[in-house]
Design an enzyme around this catalytic site. Structure first.
Site, short mmCIF file in Angstrom:
data_model
loop_
_atom_site.label_atom_id
_atom_site.label_comp_id
_atom_site.label_asym_id
_atom_site.label_seq_id
_atom_site.Cartn_x
_atom_site.Cartn_y
_atom_site.Cartn_z
N TYR A 147 -11.87 -3.08 -4.42
CA TYR A 147 -12.53 -3.14 -3.12
C TYR A 147 -14.05 -3.15 -3.29
O TYR A 147 -14.77 -2.56 -2.47
CB TYR A 147 -12.09 -1.94 -2.27
CG TYR A 147 -10.71 -2.11 -1.66
CD1 TYR A 147 -10.43 -3.16 -0.79
CD2 TYR A 147 -9.69 -1.20 -1.94
CE1 TYR A 147 -9.18 -3.31 -0.21
CE2 TYR A 147 -8.42 -1.35 -1.36
CZ TYR A 147 -8.19 -2.40 -0.50
OH TYR A 147 -6.95 -2.55 0.09
N HIS A 155 -2.27 -5.40 1.44
CA HIS A 155 -3.54 -6.12 1.29
C HIS A 155 -3.21 -7.49 0.69
O HIS A 155 -2.40 -7.58 -0.23
CB HIS A 155 -4.48 -5.37 0.35
CG HIS A 155 -5.63 -6.21 -0.12
ND1 HIS A 155 -6.71 -6.47 0.69
CD2 HIS A 155 -5.84 -6.89 -1.27
CE1 HIS A 155 -7.55 -7.27 0.04
NE2 HIS A 155 -7.04 -7.53 -1.15
N ARG A 187 2.35 -6.77 8.97
CA ARG A 187 1.62 -5.70 9.67
C ARG A 187 2.07 -5.58 11.12
O ARG A 187 2.14 -4.47 11.67
CB ARG A 187 0.12 -5.95 9.59
CG ARG A 187 -0.46 -5.73 8.19
CD ARG A 187 -1.85 -6.31 8.12
NE ARG A 187 -2.55 -6.00 6.88
CZ ARG A 187 -3.50 -6.77 6.36
NH1 ARG A 187 -3.84 -7.90 6.97
NH2 ARG A 187 -4.10 -6.43 5.24
N GLU A 203 -8.83 -10.25 -8.07
CA GLU A 203 -7.98 -9.11 -7.72
C GLU A 203 -6.74 -9.04 -8.61
O GLU A 203 -6.29 -7.95 -8.97
CB GLU A 203 -7.60 -9.18 -6.23
CG GLU A 203 -8.84 -9.00 -5.34
CD GLU A 203 -8.56 -9.10 -3.85
OE1 GLU A 203 -7.40 -9.38 -3.46
OE2 GLU A 203 -9.51 -8.91 -3.07
N ASN A 250 -2.33 -0.02 6.80
CA ASN A 250 -1.92 -1.33 7.32
C ASN A 250 -0.98 -2.07 6.36
O ASN A 250 -0.98 -3.28 6.27
CB ASN A 250 -3.14 -2.18 7.71
CG ASN A 250 -4.00 -2.55 6.52
OD1 ASN A 250 -3.86 -1.98 5.45
ND2 ASN A 250 -4.90 -3.51 6.71
N LYS A 296 0.82 -1.21 0.00
CA LYS A 296 0.00 0.00 0.00
C LYS A 296 0.87 1.28 0.00
O LYS A 296 2.08 1.22 0.25
CB LYS A 296 -0.94 -0.03 1.20
CG LYS A 296 -1.99 -1.15 1.12
CD LYS A 296 -3.00 -1.05 2.25
CE LYS A 296 -4.08 -2.11 2.13
NZ LYS A 296 -5.11 -1.98 3.18
P1 CMP Z 1 -7.44 -4.65 3.40
O1 CMP Z 1 -6.89 -6.01 3.64
O2 CMP Z 1 -6.81 -3.82 2.32
O3 CMP Z 1 -9.00 -4.78 3.08
C1 CMP Z 1 -9.88 -3.67 3.26
C2 CMP Z 1 -9.25 -2.57 4.05
O4 CMP Z 1 -10.14 -1.64 4.64
C3 CMP Z 1 -8.50 -3.16 5.23
O5 CMP Z 1 -7.34 -3.82 4.75
C4 CMP Z 1 -8.28 -1.95 6.10
O6 CMP Z 1 -7.09 -1.27 5.76
C5 CMP Z 1 -9.43 -1.02 5.72
N1 CMP Z 1 -10.38 -0.77 6.80
C6 CMP Z 1 -10.64 0.42 7.34
N2 CMP Z 1 -11.57 0.31 8.29
C7 CMP Z 1 -11.92 -0.97 8.37
C8 CMP Z 1 -12.83 -1.71 9.18
N3 CMP Z 1 -13.58 -1.12 10.11
N4 CMP Z 1 -12.90 -3.04 8.98
C9 CMP Z 1 -12.15 -3.66 8.04
N5 CMP Z 1 -11.26 -3.00 7.24
C10 CMP Z 1 -11.15 -1.67 7.41
#
Ligand code: CMP
Length: 149
Positions: free
Chosen positions: A50, A116, A103, A127, A113, A10
């Site tokens: 997403y 992904h 992470r 994806e 974070n 990211k």
């Molecule tokens: P990722 O694995 O990229 O998938 C969706 C992303 O949404 C997740 O990592 C987080 O970085 C982001 N995100 C932000 N808020 C939330 C939440 N409340 N629950 C889950 N994902 C979240």
């Protein structure tokens, strides 16, 4: 079972110069990188990646963060690659992720974070298609492959 999966590095990890260290973890585990690309995602492609989150309350923050700079798409192949890469990444909320995971070692935030990782084989295919044409994923043998699988 050999599988393909996607790891996206990211914008926070790109800006913090963590690209090499994250890719090293994939290589060190014995997984094979079959595609690699830096891209500034367009807004439609962020929505495509997403799609399951677009209606969620956190989506505007997630979208603006992913749009804030380039990302690295890493296409990965190996035995149980989906599960293994998820384990290497650690759980979604960085403060809860175990030390030793990507992470857990590099992140402190839920949105920022670091990476992904696809959560299922069919999802990985979907994806990967956001980032790669079929002919951009390379088929080759790694010289040490028989010592790993
Ligand atoms: P990722 O694995 O990229 O998938 C969706 C992303 O949404 C997740 O990592 C987080 O970085 C982001 N995100 C932000 N808020 C939330 C939440 N409340 N629950 C889950 N994902 C979240």
């Amino acid at each position: 079972m050999t599988e393909k999966t996607l790891l996206m590095i990211k914008p926070d990890a790109v800006q913090r110069s963590l690209i090499g260290r994250i890719i090293s973890r994939i290589e060190e585990k014995g997984l094979k990188i079959i595609g690699l690309k830096m891209v500034q995602l367009t807004e439609p492609s962020i929505d495509q990646l997403y799609d399951i989150h677009v209606s969620k309350s956190f989506y505007p923050i997630l979208k603006s963060f992913i749009n804030s700079g380039p990302v690295i798409a890493v296409a990965i192949q190996g035995n149980n690659a989906v599960k293994v890469v998820r384990k290497l990444a650690g759980i979604t909320n960085s403060p809860d992720a175990d030390p030793g995971t990507i992470r857990g070692d590099f992140g402190l935030d839920l949105t920022k974070n670091i990476v992904h990782a696809s959560d299922a084989v069919d999802r990985a295919q979907y994806e990967l298609n956001v980032f790669f044409e079929i002919n951009e994923l390379v088929e080759y043998e790694l010289i040490n492959e028989t010592w790993i699988k």
